[in-house]
Design a protein around this motif. Structure first.
Motif, PDB file in Angstrom:
ATOM      1  N   SER A 269      -2.096   7.236  -5.414  1.00 29.51           N
ATOM      2  CA  SER A 269      -2.175   5.903  -4.358  1.00 29.51           C
ATOM      3  C   SER A 269      -2.338   4.802  -5.017  1.00 29.51           C
ATOM      4  N   THR A 270      -1.692   3.600  -4.579  1.00 31.90           N
ATOM      5  CA  THR A 270      -2.051   2.250  -5.194  1.00 31.90           C
ATOM      6  C   THR A 270      -3.398   1.465  -4.817  1.00 31.90           C
ATOM      7  N   THR A 271      -4.207   2.259  -3.851  1.00 34.43           N
ATOM      8  CA  THR A 271      -5.540   1.719  -3.512  1.00 34.43           C
ATOM      9  C   THR A 271      -6.304   2.105  -4.453  1.00 34.43           C
TER      10      THR A 271
ATOM     11  N   ARG B 180       1.116   5.614  -0.810  1.00 39.41           N
ATOM     12  CA  ARG B 180       0.659   6.951  -1.272  1.00 39.41           C
ATOM     13  C   ARG B 180       1.444   7.813  -1.086  1.00 39.41           C
TER      14      ARG B 180
ATOM     15  N   VAL C  61       0.829  -1.202   0.007  1.00 36.30           N
ATOM     16  CA  VAL C  61      -0.017   0.011  -0.015  1.00 36.30           C
ATOM     17  C   VAL C  61       0.902   1.276  -0.020  1.00 36.30           C
TER      18      VAL C  61
END
Length: 359
Positions: A274-276, A261, A259
Motif C-alpha cells: 500500500s502506498t499509504t 493498495r 493512493v
C-alpha cells in the motif's frame, strides 16, 4: 516458459550500441517519453513527429540532435531509425504502428494498444509478422512494488494465487480535465479501456491466469454530466476460478495525488503493498510520486531498447496484451449492458494467433 520479469536485466547498456528512435506524439505523455529516453544512454532520439510543427519543434528541442517533422514518412525513411515510439491518441495507434512496422521498424505503442482486437492483430502482423517487435507500454509491470509482488508470486511464496484486490485512486483532472477524444468512448474505448487496461493487465499478470468473465459498474463521482465515468469497479474471474476485485478512480481532487493498495492471496500465503505505508513529499504545489511507482517509465523504455537490440525477451507478450485489451473491452461492454460479460465474446478474441506469435 513465462516471459521474464522486469528485473531480469542484461549487461549494462553503456557497452551496447545506441538505438535510433523516432517519437510520434507531442502531448504531455510524449514529453515524458522524450525526457525518459534522453536520460537513457542506449537511446538516440533522431525524430519527433507531431501534427503541429511549432509544438513538435519545441519538444524536439528537449533532445539535442532530434529533428521535428509533421510527416511520419520522414522519420520512417531514416535508415538510422530502427525503433518508433508511438505516444499519440489511441485512434492513431493502429495506423502509426502499421506504417512503422511496414517500414521495417520495431515499435513500442502506448496503452491501450488499440480500440479493437482486429486492430491489434493488424498491428502485430505488421511488426512481429514481418520480423520486428511490438511492445505495448504496460508501465504498471515496471513499477517497483508490482514487480516485487510478481517476483515473489513466481517464486511460489504464496502457493497458487487465487484472489487479487487492487484499489487504485488517483487525482487526474476531474472535472473537465480530459480532452474530447478521451471522454468519447468511440475514440477512447471508454474509461475501462483508456485507463483500465493497466489494472486489467496487472491483475491477470499477478494471478498468472487467463481472464474469462467480468462484471463492471461505473460511477460519475464529481462529473455527473460526463458520458465517461471517472471511476469504476470490476469483478474479474479467470479460467481456473481465481477472482480479482478491481477499483479504479480518477476523481481525487488534487492532480498527482495517488493512493494504491494491492493484495494477492494464494493457497499458502498473502502478499500486499500500500502506498499509504510509504513516506512521501506533499505540498500545495506538488506531490512527489511514491517510491513504489517512481522510475517505471524509464525502466519500461530501457527494457524496450533491450528488446529492440535482441538482448531481452519481452516482459509484456502479445498474448497477454490481447488478454488485457479483451478484458478491458469486455468491462466496457458490461458497463453498458449492466450484465456479466464473457471475454471470449469480445469480437476477435477467439481467433487463434499465428504459431510464431504465440511462441
Amino acid at each position: 516458459m513465462r516471459p521474464p520479469l522486469p528485473a531480469d536485466r542484461p549487461a549494462p547498456r553503456e557497452t551496447r550500441p545506441a538505438v535510433g528512435v523516432a517519437v510520434v506524439g507531442i502531448g504531455a505523455f510524449a514529453r515524458e517519453h522524450l525526457t525518459a529516453l534522453a536520460a537513457l544512454p542506449g537511446a538516440d532520439v533522431r525524430w519527433v513527429v507531431g501534427h503541429d510543427l511549432a509544438r513538435t519543434r519545441a519538444l524536439a528541442a528537449l533532445v539535442p540532435g532530434a529533428r521535428a517533422t509533421t510527416r511520419l514518412d520522414d522519420a520512417l525513411a531514416d535508415d538510422a531509425v530502427s525503433a518508433v515510439d508511438v505516444v499519440t491518441a489511441t485512434p492513431t495507434h493502429a495506423p502509426d504502428t502499421i506504417a512503422a512496422g511496414e517500414a521495417g521498424k520495431h515499435v513500442q505503442v502506448e496503452k491501450p494498444a488499440a480500440l479493437s482486437l482486429p486492430q491489434l492483430d493488424a498491428m502485430v502482423a505488421a511488426t512481429e509478422g514481418r520480423g520486428t517487435t511490438l511492445v505495448v507500454g504496460q508501465t504498471v509491470r515496471f513499477q517497483p512494488a508490482v514487480t516485487a509482488l510478481a517476483a515473489a508470486a513466481r517464486r511460489g511464496e504464496i502457493g497458487t494465487p487465487r484472489l487479487a484486490h487492487i484499489s487504485w485512486y488517483t487525482g487526474h483532472a476531474w472535472p473537465g480535465g480530459w480532452r474530447g477524444w478521451q471522454l468519447d468512448p468511440e475514440l477512447s474505448g471508454g474509461h475501462p479501456v483508456h485507463n483500465g487496461t493497466h489494472i486489467m493487465d496487472a491483475a491477470t499478470w499477478l494471478l498468472d491466469d487467463e481472464p474469462v468473465e467480468v462484471f463492471a459498474r461505473g460511477f460519475r463521482t464529481f462529473s455527473p454530466e460526463m458520458e465517461s465515468p471517472d471511476s469504476f469497479h470490476v469483478q474479474l474471474r479467470t479460467a481456473s476460478g481465481a477472482l480479482a476485485t478491481l477499483e479504479l478512480c480518477y476523481a481525487l481532487r488534487s492532480r498527482g495525488e495517488l493512493v494504491r493498495r494491492v493484495v494477492l492471496v494464494g493457497t499458502e500465503g498473502t502478499l500486499a503493498h500500500s502506498t499509504t505505508e510509504e513516506d512521501g513529499l506533499h505540498s500545495d504545489a506538488t506531490t512527489a510520486p511514491p517510491v513504489s511507482v517512481e522510475g517505471a517509465l524509464g525502466l519500461q523504455l530501457a527494457h524496450w531498447l533491450d528488446v529492440v537490440r535482441g538482448d531481452a525477451a519481452q516482459v509484456v507478450t502479445t498474448v497477454q496484451v490481447r488478454a488485457a485489451l479483451a478484458t478491458a473491452l469486455a468491462a466496457q461492454r458490461s458497463l453498458l449492458s449492466g450484465r456479466r460479460e464473457r471475454v471470449a465474446d469480445v469480437p476477435g478474441y477467439a481467433e487463434p494467433l499465428p504459431a510464431e506469435v504465440v511462441a
